[in-house]
Design a protein around this motif. Structure first.
Motif, PDB file in Angstrom:
ATOM      1  N   ALA A 119      32.229  24.854   7.200  1.00 33.62           N
ATOM      2  CA  ALA A 119      31.512  25.935   6.501  1.00 33.62           C
ATOM      3  C   ALA A 119      30.051  25.516   6.387  1.00 33.62           C
ATOM      4  N   GLY A 120      29.223  26.449   5.964  1.00 30.51           N
ATOM      5  CA  GLY A 120      27.837  26.157   5.600  1.00 30.51           C
ATOM      6  C   GLY A 120      27.071  25.396   6.660  1.00 30.51           C
ATOM      7  N   SER A 121      26.381  24.335   6.209  1.00 35.58           N
ATOM      8  CA  SER A 121      25.466  23.641   7.120  1.00 35.58           C
ATOM      9  C   SER A 121      26.209  22.908   8.239  1.00 35.58           C
ATOM     10  N   LEU A 122      27.444  22.493   8.005  1.00 30.95           N
ATOM     11  CA  LEU A 122      28.197  21.818   9.088  1.00 30.95           C
ATOM     12  C   LEU A 122      28.516  22.818  10.198  1.00 30.95           C
ATOM     13  N   VAL A 171      37.341  24.103   0.263  1.00 34.17           N
ATOM     14  CA  VAL A 171      36.717  24.007   1.588  1.00 34.17           C
ATOM     15  C   VAL A 171      35.860  22.744   1.660  1.00 34.17           C
ATOM     16  N   ASP A 172      34.971  22.592   0.677  1.00 31.05           N
ATOM     17  CA  ASP A 172      34.119  21.397   0.597  1.00 31.05           C
ATOM     18  C   ASP A 172      33.574  21.296  -0.822  1.00 31.05           C
ATOM     19  N   PHE A 173      32.949  20.180  -1.124  1.00 28.70           N
ATOM     20  CA  PHE A 173      32.278  20.050  -2.425  1.00 28.70           C
ATOM     21  C   PHE A 173      31.237  18.959  -2.338  1.00 28.70           C
ATOM     22  N   LYS A 174      30.349  18.988  -3.324  1.00 28.77           N
ATOM     23  CA  LYS A 174      29.311  17.971  -3.443  1.00 28.77           C
ATOM     24  C   LYS A 174      29.513  17.219  -4.748  1.00 28.77           C
ATOM     25  N   MET A 175      29.398  15.908  -4.706  1.00 31.08           N
ATOM     26  CA  MET A 175      29.416  15.169  -5.974  1.00 31.08           C
ATOM     27  C   MET A 175      28.278  14.155  -6.011  1.00 31.08           C
ATOM     28  N   PHE A 210      26.377  12.147   3.575  1.00 28.47           N
ATOM     29  CA  PHE A 210      25.414  11.787   2.530  1.00 28.47           C
ATOM     30  C   PHE A 210      24.105  12.533   2.760  1.00 28.47           C
ATOM     31  N   TYR A 211      23.550  13.033   1.679  1.00 24.78           N
ATOM     32  CA  TYR A 211      22.224  13.660   1.709  1.00 24.78           C
ATOM     33  C   TYR A 211      21.345  12.930   0.705  1.00 24.78           C
ATOM     34  N   TYR A 212      20.085  12.678   1.092  1.00 25.45           N
ATOM     35  CA  TYR A 212      19.139  12.022   0.182  1.00 25.45           C
ATOM     36  C   TYR A 212      18.643  13.053  -0.824  1.00 25.45           C
ATOM     37  N   PRO A 234      32.122  25.612  -9.518  1.00 24.45           N
ATOM     38  CA  PRO A 234      31.960  26.494  -8.343  1.00 24.45           C
ATOM     39  C   PRO A 234      30.515  26.562  -7.827  1.00 24.45           C
ATOM     40  N   ASP A 235      29.558  25.980  -8.576  1.00 19.50           N
ATOM     41  CA  ASP A 235      28.192  25.857  -8.041  1.00 19.50           C
ATOM     42  C   ASP A 235      28.136  24.785  -6.956  1.00 19.50           C
ATOM     43  N   SER A 236      29.015  23.795  -7.054  1.00 16.72           N
ATOM     44  CA  SER A 236      28.906  22.642  -6.151  1.00 16.72           C
ATOM     45  C   SER A 236      30.139  22.480  -5.257  1.00 16.72           C
ATOM     46  N   CYS A 237      30.998  23.501  -5.252  1.00 18.61           N
ATOM     47  CA  CYS A 237      32.187  23.479  -4.380  1.00 18.61           C
ATOM     48  C   CYS A 237      32.196  24.762  -3.546  1.00 18.61           C
ATOM     49  N   ARG A 238      32.895  24.730  -2.417  1.00 16.07           N
ATOM     50  CA  ARG A 238      33.275  25.994  -1.763  1.00 16.07           C
ATOM     51  C   ARG A 238      34.764  26.182  -1.990  1.00 16.07           C
ATOM     52  N   LEU A 239      35.101  27.331  -2.574  1.00 13.37           N
ATOM     53  CA  LEU A 239      36.483  27.637  -2.940  1.00 13.37           C
ATOM     54  C   LEU A 239      36.828  28.999  -2.376  1.00 13.37           C
ATOM     55  N   PHE A 260      26.397  34.052  -4.396  1.00 17.64           N
ATOM     56  CA  PHE A 260      24.969  34.203  -4.714  1.00 17.64           C
ATOM     57  C   PHE A 260      24.111  33.915  -3.469  1.00 17.64           C
ATOM     58  N   ARG A 261      24.424  32.798  -2.772  1.00 18.62           N
ATOM     59  CA  ARG A 261      23.632  32.446  -1.591  1.00 18.62           C
ATOM     60  C   ARG A 261      23.616  33.598  -0.592  1.00 18.62           C
ATOM     61  N   ARG A 262      24.746  34.286  -0.457  1.00 18.22           N
ATOM     62  CA  ARG A 262      24.886  35.330   0.576  1.00 18.22           C
ATOM     63  C   ARG A 262      24.823  36.738  -0.001  1.00 18.22           C
ATOM     64  N   LEU A 281      21.860  10.172  -4.034  1.00 19.56           N
ATOM     65  CA  LEU A 281      22.597  10.699  -2.883  1.00 19.56           C
ATOM     66  C   LEU A 281      23.446  11.883  -3.320  1.00 19.56           C
ATOM     67  N   GLU A 282      23.500  12.920  -2.501  1.00 19.41           N
ATOM     68  CA  GLU A 282      24.475  13.981  -2.696  1.00 19.41           C
ATOM     69  C   GLU A 282      25.599  13.674  -1.710  1.00 19.41           C
ATOM     70  N   VAL A 283      26.789  13.481  -2.242  1.00 17.96           N
ATOM     71  CA  VAL A 283      27.934  13.118  -1.416  1.00 17.96           C
ATOM     72  C   VAL A 283      28.746  14.386  -1.184  1.00 17.96           C
ATOM     73  N   VAL A 284      28.820  14.810   0.075  1.00 18.66           N
ATOM     74  CA  VAL A 284      29.549  16.043   0.399  1.00 18.66           C
ATOM     75  C   VAL A 284      30.846  15.665   1.109  1.00 18.66           C
ATOM     76  N   VAL A 285      31.954  16.210   0.649  1.00 15.84           N
ATOM     77  CA  VAL A 285      33.243  16.018   1.321  1.00 15.84           C
ATOM     78  C   VAL A 285      33.679  17.372   1.853  1.00 15.84           C
ATOM     79  N   ARG A 286      34.064  17.394   3.136  1.00 19.14           N
ATOM     80  CA  ARG A 286      34.444  18.668   3.782  1.00 19.14           C
ATOM     81  C   ARG A 286      35.866  18.583   4.315  1.00 19.14           C
ATOM     82  N   ASN A 287      36.628  19.646   4.070  1.00 19.15           N
ATOM     83  CA  ASN A 287      37.984  19.761   4.614  1.00 19.15           C
ATOM     84  C   ASN A 287      38.060  20.846   5.677  1.00 19.15           C
TER      85      ASN A 287
HETATM   86  P1  TMP Z   1      26.247  22.787   2.810  1.00 20.77           P
HETATM   87  O1  TMP Z   1      27.294  23.317   3.727  1.00 20.77           O
HETATM   88  O2  TMP Z   1      25.175  23.799   2.485  1.00 20.77           O
HETATM   89  O3  TMP Z   1      25.681  21.489   3.288  1.00 20.77           O
HETATM   90  O4  TMP Z   1      26.966  22.486   1.410  1.00 20.77           O
HETATM   91  C1  TMP Z   1      28.061  21.610   1.326  1.00 20.77           C
HETATM   92  C2  TMP Z   1      28.628  21.620  -0.082  1.00 20.77           C
HETATM   93  O5  TMP Z   1      27.700  21.082  -1.016  1.00 20.77           O
HETATM   94  C3  TMP Z   1      28.954  23.017  -0.635  1.00 20.77           C
HETATM   95  O6  TMP Z   1      30.166  22.925  -1.384  1.00 20.77           O
HETATM   96  C4  TMP Z   1      27.827  23.358  -1.539  1.00 20.77           C
HETATM   97  C5  TMP Z   1      27.357  22.016  -2.033  1.00 20.77           C
HETATM   98  N1  TMP Z   1      25.914  21.935  -2.226  1.00 20.77           N
HETATM   99  C6  TMP Z   1      25.410  21.632  -3.487  1.00 20.77           C
HETATM  100  O7  TMP Z   1      26.159  21.463  -4.448  1.00 20.77           O
HETATM  101  N2  TMP Z   1      24.059  21.522  -3.622  1.00 20.77           N
HETATM  102  C7  TMP Z   1      23.199  21.690  -2.595  1.00 20.77           C
HETATM  103  O8  TMP Z   1      21.984  21.566  -2.791  1.00 20.77           O
HETATM  104  C8  TMP Z   1      23.737  22.015  -1.302  1.00 20.77           C
HETATM  105  C9  TMP Z   1      22.818  22.216  -0.131  1.00 20.77           C
HETATM  106  C10 TMP Z   1      25.090  22.116  -1.174  1.00 20.77           C
END
Ligand code: TMP
Ligand code: ASP
Length: 265
Positions: free
Chosen positions: A108-111, A184-188, A130-132, A209-214, A228-230, A99-105
């Motif tokens: 941004a992004g996909s939300l 802003v958010d992060f994934k763990m 949660f993302y599979y 910073p690869d897995s967080c939005r700061l 990088f994404r943008r 699972l990719e656990v995303v916490v958002r404050n």
């Molecule tokens: P998202 O807005 O694209 O769903 O991303 C939410 C957060 O998760 C953001 O901080 C970036 C992080 N993320 C990863 O670390 N790996 C990923 O594959 C994706 C899609 C997002």
């Protein structure tokens, strides 16, 4: 186990356990350990976009070390043991929960896209998603129903993961706020760690910073992989700034942790 004096294994003879998009896992010096190696590869949109950004791996190794060491110190269990060198850290081998656990404050992004909320809108409370973890399916969002029905984690484990996610979010929000950065958010990711017959869930993978939005609190400048994404450029400069503000000197082989630098508002 003595992790202070690990048996030296030459790079060429190490067994590679797994290679991901940004990291490689090698067999560790002791049973139950692995070596996590940070590459310079940056990917986005499920690796459809790929670039090698020199220096990114070194910075993420340092920043993730800093965060995981502090989490360990405040009693949030992680897989991290210690950093070995510029690109590698010694970790405990865990069974990764898929699972990719995303916490958002802040939205941004996909939300923001999915729910039509303007990026930058403060959320009424922190939201956990949660993302599979499945590249072939592009990591689809799932609910607790899917997680328990398909046996990826039990209801008790989901509770433990959510409790960890909230603690990590509180710690990271405060840490970054103190150096003028908004989380802003992060994934763990989490894993199961067995010690004798006892299993506990620990924080695994990386937090960087690869897995967080700061973003910078004053200027709103992005300081994460969205650069990088943008196609905004300046990724290494932004990650270096994050490392500097946290008091991690990014230059040289043996940086000293001088502690966080207070940014006055
Ligand atoms: P998202 O807005 O694209 O769903 O991303 C939410 C957060 O998760 C953001 O901080 C970036 C992080 N993320 C990863 O670390 N790996 C990923 O594959 C994706 C899609 C997002
Ligand atoms: N890490 C993911 C990938 O390559 C996506 C992302 O972080 O945006 O594909």
């Amino acid at each position: 186990m003595d992790f202070k004096t690990p048996r030296y294994i030459p790079m060429s003879r190490r067994r590679r356990i797994y290679e991901g998009k940004a990291k490689i896992l090698y067999e560790g010096p002791e049973p139950g350990t692995l070596i996590q190696h940070f590459k310079d590869d940056a990917t986005a949109f499920n690796a459809k976009k790929h670039e090698v950004i020199e220096g990114k791996g070194v910075l993420n190794n340092r920043i993730s070390e800093y965060i995981f060491q502090h989490l360990n110190d405040i009693g949030v269990p992680t897989h991290f043991i210690r950093r070995l060198n510029m690109r590698e850290q010694l970790i405990r081998e865990v069974e990764i929960i898929p699972l990719e656990v995303v916490v958002r404050n802040v939205a941004a992004g996909s939300l923001a896209t999915r729910l039509g909320i303007d990026e930058g809108t403060q959320l009424p409370r922190s939201i956990i998603e949660f993302y599979y973890k499945n590249d072939k399916l592009s990591d689809p969002m799932v609910s607790e129903e899917h997680i328990t029905a398909f046996g990826w984690a039990s209801p008790q484990e989901i509770d433990d993961i959510m409790a960890l996610a909230i603690r990590v979010n509180d710690f990271l929000s405060g840490l970054f706020l103190g150096v003028g950065i908004r989380l802003v958010d992060f994934k763990m990711e989490t894993g199961r760690l067995w010690e004798n017959d006892i299993m506990r869930i620990v924080v695994a993978d990386e937090i960087s910073p690869d897995s967080c939005r700061l973003c910078d609190i004053k200027t709103n400048d992005k300081m994460d992989k969205d650069r990088f994404r943008r196609d905004m450029g300046g990724l290494v400069e932004a990650y270096t700034e994050v490392a500097k503000r946290l008091g991690i000197v990014a230059e040289g082989e043996r940086p000293q942790g001088s502690g966080p630098v207070l940014v006055k508002g």
